[in-house]
Design an enzyme around this catalytic site. Sequence first.
Site, PDB file in Angstrom:
ATOM      1  N   ASP A 149       0.934  -1.559  -0.062  1.00 30.25           N
ATOM      2  CA  ASP A 149      -0.200  -0.183   0.028  1.00 30.25           C
ATOM      3  C   ASP A 149       1.005   1.445   0.258  1.00 30.25           C
ATOM      4  OD1 ASP A 149      -2.349   1.851   0.414  1.00 30.25           O
ATOM      5  OD2 ASP A 149      -3.146   0.251   1.549  1.00 30.25           O
ATOM      6  N   ASP A 155     -11.095   2.166  -2.982  1.00 31.15           N
ATOM      7  CA  ASP A 155     -11.630   1.675  -2.201  1.00 31.15           C
ATOM      8  C   ASP A 155     -13.064   1.719  -1.713  1.00 31.15           C
ATOM      9  OD1 ASP A 155      -9.419   0.690  -0.007  1.00 31.15           O
ATOM     10  OD2 ASP A 155      -9.067   3.035   1.003  1.00 31.15           O
TER      11      ASP A 155
END
Length: 696
Positions: free
Chosen positions: A451, A519
Site C-alpha cells: 500500500d 477503496d
Amino acid sequence: MIEVGEDGRTWLLSGPTSGYALRLTDRDELLHLHWGPRITLADAEALAAQPLPAERSFESRLDGHEEYPVEGGRRFVRPALSVRGAGVRGSEWRFAEAATEREELRLHFTDAVHRLSITLVYRTRGDVIERFAVLRHDGPADAPALELLRADSATWTLPARDQWRLSQLHGRWAAESRLVRADLTYGEQVIGSRRGHTGHQHLPWVALDAEGATEEHGEVYGCALAWSGSWRICVGRLPDGTVQITGGQGHDDSGQELLAPGAQVVTPVFAGLWSDGGFGGASRAWHAYQRAHVIPDAAEPRPVLYNSWEATRFDISEEQQRTLAGKAAALGVELFVVDDGWFGRRVSDRAGLGDWTPAPDRFPGGLKPLADEVHALGMRFGIWVEPEMVNPDSDLYRAHPDWVQHQPGRERTEFRNQLVLNLAREDVREHLWEQLDALLSSAPIDYVKWDFNRCFSDAGWPGEPYPQRIWNAHVHALYGLLDRLRAAHPAVAFESCSGGGGRVDLGILSRTDQVWTSDNTDPLDRLAVQHGFGQLHPARVMAAWVTDSPNTQLNGRVSTLRFRFVSALAGVLGIGGDLTRWSAEELAEAADWVTLYKEIRPVVQLGDLHRLRPPSEPLSAIQYVHGDETVVLAWLRAQSYGEEPPRLRLKGLDPTAAYVCQDTGKTHRGAVLLHHGLRTGLRGDLDAAVFRFRRV
Ligand code: GLA
C-alpha cells in the site's frame, strides 16, 4: 516487423493491423510520417517525398512534424527534451546510427556541445508501440554534470483531422478511473500527478478519436505511460489542427535530474496504440498487450481472496483472523489476506508504520501459526504492508528521523499521521529490503498487498544539491525492491494498492500481479469505476470485493448479495465483508457465487471484454468471450414504468453457430443473440444476472 527504406533513413514499423513510419531528413531532422492502418514501405516513401510546409516568419516548418522535438532552434511546440549544460541550453543533434532488430528500432543521436547521446527506442508489441529515450552524458569524467530539465519518453503525432475528441480517466479517492470524453480545443491540455505516485486523479492514459468512434467502430489512438511516480501527459492541438501527445516522468520540475559524466537516464515507456475497432477494440488490444507483455504470469488466473479490512479495521487478533479464515475457507476462498494492524503498535493509523514485525499482543507466535492454519484450510496466506511510509510514533522513526523526506527547518507535513521515507537513500532501501526479506522468510507468506497511503508533500533531502533525485529515484527504488523481492521469493504474488487505485499504471503492473481498484466497494459505484478501469486495463488485474450491506465503508447503500456478487464477478473476485455477521443463508449463497466464479474465471480473467451497455444507462452489461465460452454480466440500476429493460445484443459471437445457455440448457442462435439480443428478465431496482453460453 520493421522495414527500412533503401537509403537507410525511412523506417516502417508494422503491427498486425497498424503501421508507423518515420523519416530522417538529410538535415538529420527526425520526422513523423504515419501512424494508423498498415501501409507499405512504398507508401511511407511517398509520404517522405512530400515536402514540409514552407517556413514563414511566424511559423516553424518542423512544428507538428517531429518525432521528438527538443528545446531550441526553429521550434515552438512543447519540447520533449530540455537540457542545460555549462552555460548552454537546448539541444542540437546529429544522427549517429540506427540499429534494428526484429521488433526494436534504436536511433542514436549526439549533441556535440553537451556531449549528450540521445537514443530513441521503438518496440512493436502487436499493435502497441512502446517508446522511450535513453540519455547519456558522454563527456570526460571532469566535465560538469548536465541538467535534464525535462526528458519525456515520447511525442506522439496524430494525423490532421478537422476535429478531435479526447477521452480520459479522471477521479479521486474512492471514485477512481471515471471516463470522460470531450472535444479537444486548441492549445494544450495537461493531465498528470504532482504527488509522487500515479495518483487517483488521472490514470496515465489518453485516447483520441476524430470521426465519432463508437464502442465497436472507428479509429482510436491511445497513449499510456508506464510510470508510478509524478508524471505529465500533454495533449496539444497546434494552430494547424495537428495533435501531439507528449508524456513522461515528472510534473513541473519534479522530474529533473543531474546527469553526471558517464551516467544515463532511461525514461519510462510511453506506449501508443492505434485501433480501428472503436473504443472496445482499443481496450481489447490494450488488454491483450498487457497480458502478453506487461503483467507477470498473466496466463495464470488469480485466486479468490478474502480480506477483513472493512470487517475489522484495526481491531484484529489472531483468534478473530482464524475464525474468519475458517468461514472464508468454507465459502471456497483460495487466498486469505490479513490487512493493516498485524505489526508493531499498529492499533490505529496513528502508530506502527515502519515496524514490520508482528505485534506480540495480537500475534504472540508471529504470523506463522496463522499462516499454517490458513494453509491447513487449503488457502494461500497474504499480508498487508506499506513499506515506503513511517508513523512518527514508530521505532523506525525514533531511530532514524532523518530518513523521511523533509525540508530543513520546515514542518513535516503529515497525512494519515504518516511521513514518506526517502527511498532515494541507499540506507533506507537496504533497510527496507532486509525487513521485507526477513518478513517473507519468517512465515509461509504467499501474497503481499503493498500500500501507499499519502502523497509526497515535503519532498526534500537535506544536504543534497538541487535538482534532487528524490522523485524519480523513489520510483526506481520501489521498482528495485519489488524486483528483488520477486526474485528472492518467486512464489509470492504482489498487489499494488494506494488507498485503492492510486497507483495503477503499466509500470507497476509489470511487477505486480493485481491491483486494488478502489477503496469504494459499493457495487453500483464500482460499475462506473470498473467501466473506466477496463478502458485500459484487463479484468485479470482488477480486484473487486463483495462487502457488507448497507455499505459500511462509504455510502450506506443497501443491495442484495446477488447484486454485489455480480458486480465483483467482473474482475478478480474477493470477499471483504464481516463473515461472522452473515446469516447461514447468505453464507450458502456466497459459496454458490464463489463456485460459479471459479467456473467463469478463465473467461472473465483471460477473455476479451465487450462492453454491451455503459453504466450510465439504467441497464448496463459487459460480456467476456474466451474460446467457445462467453459470459454476460448485466446490472439493472432501476426499472421505470414497469417497462421491460432493453434486450442485450451480444458481441464477439459466430452468427452461424449455436450457443447453449449453461444455466437453462436452452440453445440460442448466434445470429439471434447478435442481432436481436438476449432478454435479461431483470426487474425492479438493483437487480443483476449472469448468463453463461457455450458454443455447440
Ligand atoms: C488503504 C487501502 C485499504 C486498507 C487500508 C489499511 O486505505 O486502500 O484497502 O488496506 O489502507 O490501512
